[in-house]
Motif scaffolding. Structure first.
Motif, PDB file in Angstrom:
ATOM      1  N   LEU A   1      29.805  36.805  46.097  1.00  0.00           N
ATOM      2  CA  LEU A   1      30.295  38.299  45.941  1.00  0.00           C
ATOM      3  C   LEU A   1      31.030  38.297  44.654  1.00  0.00           C
ATOM      4  CD1 LEU A   1      30.539  40.766  48.037  1.00  0.00           C
ATOM      5  CD2 LEU A   1      32.609  39.687  48.668  1.00  0.00           C
ATOM      6  N   ALA A   2      30.724  39.283  44.016  1.00  0.00           N
ATOM      7  CA  ALA A   2      31.319  39.538  42.632  1.00  0.00           C
ATOM      8  C   ALA A   2      32.292  40.730  42.644  1.00  0.00           C
ATOM      9  CB  ALA A   2      30.392  40.074  41.466  1.00  0.00           C
ATOM     10  N   PHE A   3      33.454  40.540  42.351  1.00  0.00           N
ATOM     11  CA  PHE A   3      34.539  41.701  42.173  1.00  0.00           C
ATOM     12  C   PHE A   3      34.709  42.124  40.781  1.00  0.00           C
ATOM     13  CE2 PHE A   3      35.552  39.566  46.383  1.00  0.00           C
ATOM     14  CZ  PHE A   3      35.884  40.528  47.150  1.00  0.00           C
ATOM     15  N   GLY A   4      34.977  43.511  40.713  1.00  0.00           N
ATOM     16  CA  GLY A   4      35.562  43.795  39.254  1.00  0.00           C
ATOM     17  C   GLY A   4      36.653  44.931  39.414  1.00  0.00           C
TER      18      GLY A   4
ATOM     19  N   ASP B   1      33.600  46.942  43.802  1.00  0.00           N
ATOM     20  CA  ASP B   1      34.539  47.285  42.731  1.00  0.00           C
ATOM     21  C   ASP B   1      35.922  47.697  43.368  1.00  0.00           C
ATOM     22  OD1 ASP B   1      32.518  47.113  40.647  1.00  0.00           O
ATOM     23  OD2 ASP B   1      31.595  48.923  41.785  1.00  0.00           O
ATOM     24  N   LEU B   2      37.059  47.414  42.521  1.00  0.00           N
ATOM     25  CA  LEU B   2      38.365  47.810  43.245  1.00  0.00           C
ATOM     26  C   LEU B   2      38.617  49.213  43.207  1.00  0.00           C
ATOM     27  CD1 LEU B   2      40.581  44.486  42.107  1.00  0.00           C
ATOM     28  CD2 LEU B   2      38.893  44.802  43.934  1.00  0.00           C
ATOM     29  N   THR B   3      38.381  49.703  41.688  1.00  0.00           N
ATOM     30  CA  THR B   3      38.590  51.224  41.589  1.00  0.00           C
ATOM     31  C   THR B   3      37.423  51.938  41.082  1.00  0.00           C
ATOM     32  OG1 THR B   3      39.155  51.067  39.128  1.00  0.00           O
ATOM     33  CG2 THR B   3      40.885  50.286  40.499  1.00  0.00           C
TER      34      THR B   3
ATOM     35  N   GLY C   1      43.795  42.246  38.648  1.00  0.00           N
ATOM     36  CA  GLY C   1      42.504  42.093  39.726  1.00  0.00           C
ATOM     37  C   GLY C   1      41.988  40.738  39.817  1.00  0.00           C
ATOM     38  N   SER C   2      42.098  39.917  38.931  1.00  0.00           N
ATOM     39  CA  SER C   2      41.454  38.487  39.050  1.00  0.00           C
ATOM     40  C   SER C   2      42.561  37.636  40.010  1.00  0.00           C
ATOM     41  CB  SER C   2      41.705  37.867  37.522  1.00  0.00           C
ATOM     42  OG  SER C   2      41.508  36.536  37.501  1.00  0.00           O
ATOM     43  N   LYS C   3      43.878  37.957  39.795  1.00  0.00           N
ATOM     44  CA  LYS C   3      44.879  37.278  40.747  1.00  0.00           C
ATOM     45  C   LYS C   3      45.018  37.966  42.062  1.00  0.00           C
ATOM     46  CE  LYS C   3      48.623  34.446  40.457  1.00  0.00           C
ATOM     47  NZ  LYS C   3      48.686  34.063  41.949  1.00  0.00           N
TER      48      LYS C   3
END
Ligand code: ZN
Length: 238
Positions: A6-9, A37-39, A115-117
């Motif tokens: 799962l890749a988050f950005g 995607d967060l936003t 976003g990383s943290k």
């Protein structure tokens, strides 16, 4: 649906810029990959949230990912607190990935480190069974990914390991160019920003060539880790 990766950005296009080559390779190896995607990237200098939605969907098709969701957090202003962590935990428990990829630990855009943290903290918390979450009215089981890797985006962070993406760079650029509103376009009348320069666009290729050069490969993408990595055999390293 269970996923392998799962890749988050923080923004639609972060995942493409940071690790599209790796995703393309893993998908070609039969792994199930998803993107969160967060936003919606609504504060981006060029384009609009609606345009970005379409571009992200087009890029997901090119990458061959199984799923892409957007958490609709506030671009520029989301924070790493309980409310936002719970939203990420729900995604981790829903897709149960062994591997999570997320933004660079430090970068020019403040949302990237944030976003990383946020994702990294949520990966830990997601393994605590006393944090109860529901999805679609159903209780979710605790789930902690085995590893969290951080891709590299704007700043030249020294990677802890690299992935051979030789053979996947053309498609990677195709996925990035799906974001037509965002990058170098000599015919655009919209304002310039650091990511719309020709130099930035060319850096995508020369960085992966340079990382490849250092390890005797044609092209590579780099990642940083949060803990020591182990291999079964020295022969697995190259
Ligand atoms: Zn971004």
């Amino acid at each position: 649906m269970k996923l392998d990766i799962l890749a988050f950005g923080a923004h639609p296009d972060d995942v493409e810029l940071g690790c599209a080559g790796t995703i393309l390779k893993e998908v070609s190896l039969g792994k199930k990959v998803g993107i969160i995607d967060l936003t919606r990237g609504e504060l981006g200098t060029r384009g609009s949230a609606e345009i970005r939605d379409e571009e992200a969907a087009a890029a997901a098709k090119i990458l061959g990912v199984s799923v892409r969701e957007n958490l609709n957090m506030r671009d520029g202003f989301f924070v790493n607190d309980e409310k936002h962590q719970i939203e990420i935990i729900k995604m981790i428990r829903k897709y149960q990935p062994e591997i999570v990829l997320c933004n660079a630990v430090d970068d020019r855009h403040i949302d990237h480190a944030k976003g990383s943290k946020l994702v990294s903290d949520a990966c830990f918390l997601s393994g605590l069974m006393k944090i109860e979450t529901e999805s679609g009215g159903k209780f979710q089981k605790a789930w902690r990914p085995k590893v969290v890797y951080h891709y590299i985006q704007w700043k030249n962070i020294e990677p802890d390991f690299v992935v051979d993406i030789t053979g996947f760079t053309e498609k990677k650029i195709e996925a990035i160019l799906a974001y037509r509103s965002q990058f170098y376009d000599p015919n655009s009348n919209e304002p310039e920003s650091p990511i719309t320069s020709k130099n930035f666009f060319e850096s995508l290729n020369y960085r992966s060539r340079d990382l490849g050069r250092l390890v005797g490969l044609e092209f590579a993408e780099g990642f940083t880790v949060e803990r020591l990595l182990a291999v079964n055999s020295l022969a697995d390293l190259r």
